[in-house]
Structure formats: C-alpha cells, structure tokens
Design an enzyme around this catalytic site. Structure first.
Site, PDB file in Angstrom:
ATOM      1  N   THR A  94       0.950  -1.333   0.011  1.00  0.00           N
ATOM      2  CA  THR A  94      -0.116   0.295   0.021  1.00  0.00           C
ATOM      3  C   THR A  94       0.496   1.358  -0.274  1.00  0.00           C
ATOM      4  O   THR A  94       1.529   1.767   0.578  1.00  0.00           O
ATOM      5  CB  THR A  94      -1.218  -0.132   1.264  1.00  0.00           C
ATOM      6  OG1 THR A  94      -1.446  -1.582   1.116  1.00  0.00           O
ATOM      7  CG2 THR A  94      -1.594   1.177   1.147  1.00  0.00           C
ATOM      8  N   LYS A 169      -7.967   1.285  -3.092  1.00  0.00           N
ATOM      9  CA  LYS A 169      -7.607   1.259  -2.148  1.00  0.00           C
ATOM     10  C   LYS A 169      -7.648   2.187  -0.817  1.00  0.00           C
ATOM     11  O   LYS A 169      -8.352   1.405  -0.174  1.00  0.00           O
ATOM     12  CB  LYS A 169      -6.040   0.608  -2.242  1.00  0.00           C
ATOM     13  CG  LYS A 169      -5.496   1.140  -0.598  1.00  0.00           C
ATOM     14  CD  LYS A 169      -5.466  -1.205   0.628  1.00  0.00           C
ATOM     15  CE  LYS A 169      -5.318  -1.028   1.744  1.00  0.00           C
ATOM     16  NZ  LYS A 169      -4.428  -1.987   2.113  1.00  0.00           N
ATOM     17  N   LYS A 244      -2.182   5.611   8.608  1.00  0.00           N
ATOM     18  CA  LYS A 244      -1.159   5.023   7.633  1.00  0.00           C
ATOM     19  C   LYS A 244      -2.107   4.976   6.042  1.00  0.00           C
ATOM     20  O   LYS A 244      -2.102   6.231   5.490  1.00  0.00           O
ATOM     21  CB  LYS A 244      -0.444   4.257   6.988  1.00  0.00           C
ATOM     22  CG  LYS A 244       0.398   3.793   6.188  1.00  0.00           C
ATOM     23  CD  LYS A 244       0.724   2.259   5.547  1.00  0.00           C
ATOM     24  CE  LYS A 244       1.192   2.514   4.190  1.00  0.00           C
ATOM     25  NZ  LYS A 244       1.902   1.391   3.830  1.00  0.00           N
TER      26      LYS A 244
HETATM   27  P1  NAD Z   1       5.827  -5.829   7.807  1.00  0.00           P
HETATM   28  O1  NAD Z   1       6.166  -4.520   7.976  1.00  0.00           O
HETATM   29  O2  NAD Z   1       5.258  -6.333   8.686  1.00  0.00           O
HETATM   30  O3  NAD Z   1       6.718  -6.347   6.325  1.00  0.00           O
HETATM   31  C1  NAD Z   1       7.253  -5.159   5.253  1.00  0.00           C
HETATM   32  C2  NAD Z   1       9.403  -6.344   5.292  1.00  0.00           C
HETATM   33  O4  NAD Z   1       9.375  -5.905   4.014  1.00  0.00           O
HETATM   34  C3  NAD Z   1       9.367  -6.711   6.375  1.00  0.00           C
HETATM   35  O5  NAD Z   1       9.688  -7.836   6.727  1.00  0.00           O
HETATM   36  C4  NAD Z   1      10.998  -5.545   5.621  1.00  0.00           C
HETATM   37  O6  NAD Z   1      12.131  -6.490   6.504  1.00  0.00           O
HETATM   38  C5  NAD Z   1      10.850  -5.602   4.064  1.00  0.00           C
HETATM   39  N1  NAD Z   1      11.378  -5.203   3.980  1.00  0.00           N
HETATM   40  C6  NAD Z   1      11.837  -3.460   3.731  1.00  0.00           C
HETATM   41  N2  NAD Z   1      12.182  -3.163   2.771  1.00  0.00           N
HETATM   42  C7  NAD Z   1      12.915  -4.066   2.194  1.00  0.00           C
HETATM   43  C8  NAD Z   1      13.843  -3.625   1.060  1.00  0.00           C
HETATM   44  N3  NAD Z   1      14.844  -2.770   1.022  1.00  0.00           N
HETATM   45  N4  NAD Z   1      13.819  -5.532   0.197  1.00  0.00           N
HETATM   46  C9  NAD Z   1      13.780  -6.277   0.913  1.00  0.00           C
HETATM   47  N5  NAD Z   1      12.637  -6.521   1.607  1.00  0.00           N
HETATM   48  C10 NAD Z   1      12.198  -5.369   2.570  1.00  0.00           C
HETATM   49  O7  NAD Z   1       4.482  -5.260   6.593  1.00  0.00           O
HETATM   50  P2  NAD Z   1       3.363  -5.968   6.506  1.00  0.00           P
HETATM   51  O8  NAD Z   1       2.126  -5.530   7.857  1.00  0.00           O
HETATM   52  O9  NAD Z   1       3.732  -7.113   5.822  1.00  0.00           O
HETATM   53  O10 NAD Z   1       2.920  -4.356   5.592  1.00  0.00           O
HETATM   54  C11 NAD Z   1       3.407  -4.641   4.417  1.00  0.00           C
HETATM   55  C12 NAD Z   1       2.454  -4.225   3.341  1.00  0.00           C
HETATM   56  O11 NAD Z   1       0.920  -4.144   3.155  1.00  0.00           O
HETATM   57  C13 NAD Z   1       2.046  -2.441   3.305  1.00  0.00           C
HETATM   58  O12 NAD Z   1       2.134  -1.844   2.231  1.00  0.00           O
HETATM   59  C14 NAD Z   1       0.642  -2.139   4.467  1.00  0.00           C
HETATM   60  O13 NAD Z   1       0.889  -0.888   4.296  1.00  0.00           O
HETATM   61  C15 NAD Z   1       0.234  -3.476   3.103  1.00  0.00           C
HETATM   62  N6  NAD Z   1      -0.920  -3.964   4.042  1.00  0.00           N
HETATM   63  C16 NAD Z   1      -1.480  -4.523   5.395  1.00  0.00           C
HETATM   64  C17 NAD Z   1      -2.222  -5.265   5.983  1.00  0.00           C
HETATM   65  C18 NAD Z   1      -1.874  -5.394   7.236  1.00  0.00           C
HETATM   66  O14 NAD Z   1      -2.673  -6.062   7.939  1.00  0.00           O
HETATM   67  N7  NAD Z   1      -0.446  -5.601   7.879  1.00  0.00           N
HETATM   68  C19 NAD Z   1      -3.436  -5.086   5.283  1.00  0.00           C
HETATM   69  C20 NAD Z   1      -3.163  -4.843   4.501  1.00  0.00           C
HETATM   70  C21 NAD Z   1      -2.253  -3.879   3.603  1.00  0.00           C
END
Ligand code: NAD
Length: 298
Positions: A94, A169, A244
C-alpha cells in the site's frame, strides 16, 4: 508452474509467498530480515542473497513492502533492468498513488509490464489466501498478473490504469475510517440516550444507518457478530495502518484538490488515538475507547 521472485516477507508477504509456493511455483524470496527469510524457507520458498539475485530469471516478481520509498528503492535498484524484460512486475504494497504511477511508468519505459495490486484483508487473509486485490495497470499487464493474484486471494478486481489500485484502496479505507468513527460515536450517544446497545444494533442494522463498520465489525464487545472488540481490540486491522491509509488518502486528495472533510476528521482522530494515546497496535475499532469519555479525557 513459474519461477516467482517474492520481495518483502513480513506479516503479509510471508503468508502470500507461502501460498504461491503451495500452489507449485518455484518461489525465490528475499527480505532484509533473517527471521523472515528463515520462515519463508520453512514454508517452501528458496532464499536469495539479494533482491537482484531473486529476480534474475523470474517470470513474475511480487513485492510486499512497507511504503513508497521502499518500493521505489527496490524497483529502481534491484528489479528494473535486473529481472528479465518478459517478467510481470506486481507490487502489492500500500503506497501513495504518485509513486505507484511513477514506478509503473519507469518499468514500462524499460519494456516491462507492471501493476499496482494493493490488498484488502489482513494477516489472517494473507495466510489463508483470501485477500482481495485492487489492481491498476494496462489490460495486458492485468491479465498476466491475474493467475498469481488468484492463488493468493479470493477476489481480483481490475480498477483501471496504473495507480488505480492504490486509488481504490485508499478511497475504500477513507470511507471505512470515517464510517467506523461515525459508528462509534453513534453507539455512545445511543447508550447515553438510554438505548440498549444490542437493541439499537438490531434496529440500525435493518434501517438506513446500516454499514459494514456496524453490522459486520461492531466496535462494541458483546454486540453483533464476534469482532476484535470481543478480544479487547487485539488482532484485526491495526489503528496505525488505518492512520497510514488515511494519510495517503489526504495526500492524494490534496494532489487533486478534492474536498474531504470527513476523511480529514478521521485522520485527525486516528492520529490522536494511534499516536498521542498509544492505540496504534490496537484494532482500529478500538477508537471507541477514545470517543467514550469514561475511558479518557478528550
Ligand atoms: P511488515 O513490516 O511486516 O513487512 C514488510 C517487510 O518488508 C519486512 O519484513 C521488511 O524487512 C521488508 N523490507 C523492507 N525494505 C526492504 C527491502 N529494501 N528489501 C527487502 N525487504 C524489505 O509489513 P506488512 O504488515 O507485511 O505490510 C506490508 C504492506 O502491506 C504495507 O504496505 C501495508 O500497508 C500493507 N498492508 C498491511 C496489512 C496488515 O494487516 N498488516 C493489510 C493490508 C495491507
């Protein structure tokens, strides 16, 4: 079955990559976190030493990263020009509409097909493969991405051109944030007027005030179906993530000069709840505690 590179194996990406591996794809994964990589390996993915290595012979690249700056960095340094030009690029993070459009334009001018495909549904839906994907991109790119998205979700909807997935979204979540605040304040008022909460739920669920935030996700414990309210607002959709998305919506509204007074009010209220009052880790319906003056001074 295909060679898929998956970058970003956090709360959401971990389950999504596991579902692609379960479907029979050869998933090569990369994350900055050792723990996330080890978990992905346990779920049938192969680990790569870098994002470049993960994408080098991929037929599809899927990313699930925290925010626009991470997406920009990963695509510009490790994906565009590094993955085969025939690979379909699918960003499920997102992020802001402007960055999504820019990265799709850069990928297209380097000869790739790319979509933005943010999701509705949280960690449980990512694990279960029941996410809803809102997809922006050209028709051909959408058709190339669809088979992979089908294996991670229950619904895949083409929202329009590049960036339209992010637009859909954040508009949906702006409506959700505003309707949750409205539901919370309505229930508090109804109770102060002497109405029984369950009785009011039964009436309003069948009347013109009906909305998802009330009928399916009631913010009051013990009223309506079981929701995060029944487990002290643990699990569910974190208020920090709602904030966010509201901030992304306000940024987008400003960029096109769109008047969004309810979205702005929701952003202000979620800032207070998630940041000033420390509610960021609670489900977003927990904002009812802030609105209920028996919990805290307003
Ligand atoms: P998270 O922080 O758990 O996971 C993100 C991952 O990306 C981490 O493991 C981090 O180490 C990795 N990362 C960051 N920079 C990187 C790079 N340069 N190279 C490789 N890996 C890298 O976040 P999440 O909860 O999994 O959310 C991910 C996305 O999904 C976000 O954009 C969030 O807004 C969206 N989202 C989350 C939810 C939820 O309920 N958690 C729901 C809908 C959408």
């Amino acid at each position: 079955m295909a060679r898929v590179a998956f970058i970003g194996l956090g709360n959401m990406g971990g389950g999504m990559a596991a579902n692609l591996a379960k479907a029979g794809h050869a998933v090569t994964s990369f994350d900055l976190s050792e723990a996330a990589l080890a978990k992905a390996e346990g779920n049938g993915c192969t680990r790569a030493a870098s994002a470049e290595e993960a994408v080098k012979d991929a037929e599809a690249v899927v990313t699930m990263l925290p925010a626009g700056k991470h997406v920009r960095e990963v695509y510009e340094t490790s994906v565009i020009g590094k993955a085969p030009a025939s690979a379909i690029l699918i960003d499920c993070s997102t992020i802001d509409v402007a960055t999504a459009r820019e990265e799709i334009a850069k990928a297209e001018s380097a000869g790739y097909r790319m979509v933005d495909a943010p999701v509705s549904g949280g960690i449980a839906a990512a694990d279960a493969g029941t996410l809803t994907f809102m997809v922006g991109g050209a028709d051909e790119a959408f058709e190339a991405a669809r088979p992979y998205l089908d294996q991670m979700g229950k619904a895949v909807i083409h929202a329009g051109a590049g960036g339209a997935g992010q637009g859909a979204k954040i508009c949906n979540n702006m409506l959700l944030g505003a309707s949750m605040v409205a539901t919370c304040e309505t229930f508090i008022l109804a109770q102060k007027l002497g109405l029984d909460a369950q009785t009011f739920f039964d009436i309003a669920s069948k009347a013109s005030g009906q909305c998802w935030s009330m009928t399916t996700y009631c913010p009051l414990p013990g009223v309506g179906p079981v929701t995060p309210a029944d487990r002290d607002y643990e699990g569910g959709f974190a208020a920090a993530l709602m904030l966010k998305d509201l901030r992304l919506a306000m940024e987008a509204a400003q960029s096109v000069d769109s008047y969004t007074p309810m979205g702005a009010a929701a952003e202000e209220l979620y800032t207070r709840f998630a940041e000033s009052l420390g509610g960021g880790g609670k489900d977003f319906s927990g904002i009812i505690k802030m609105i209920d003056d028996s919990w805290t001074a307003r």
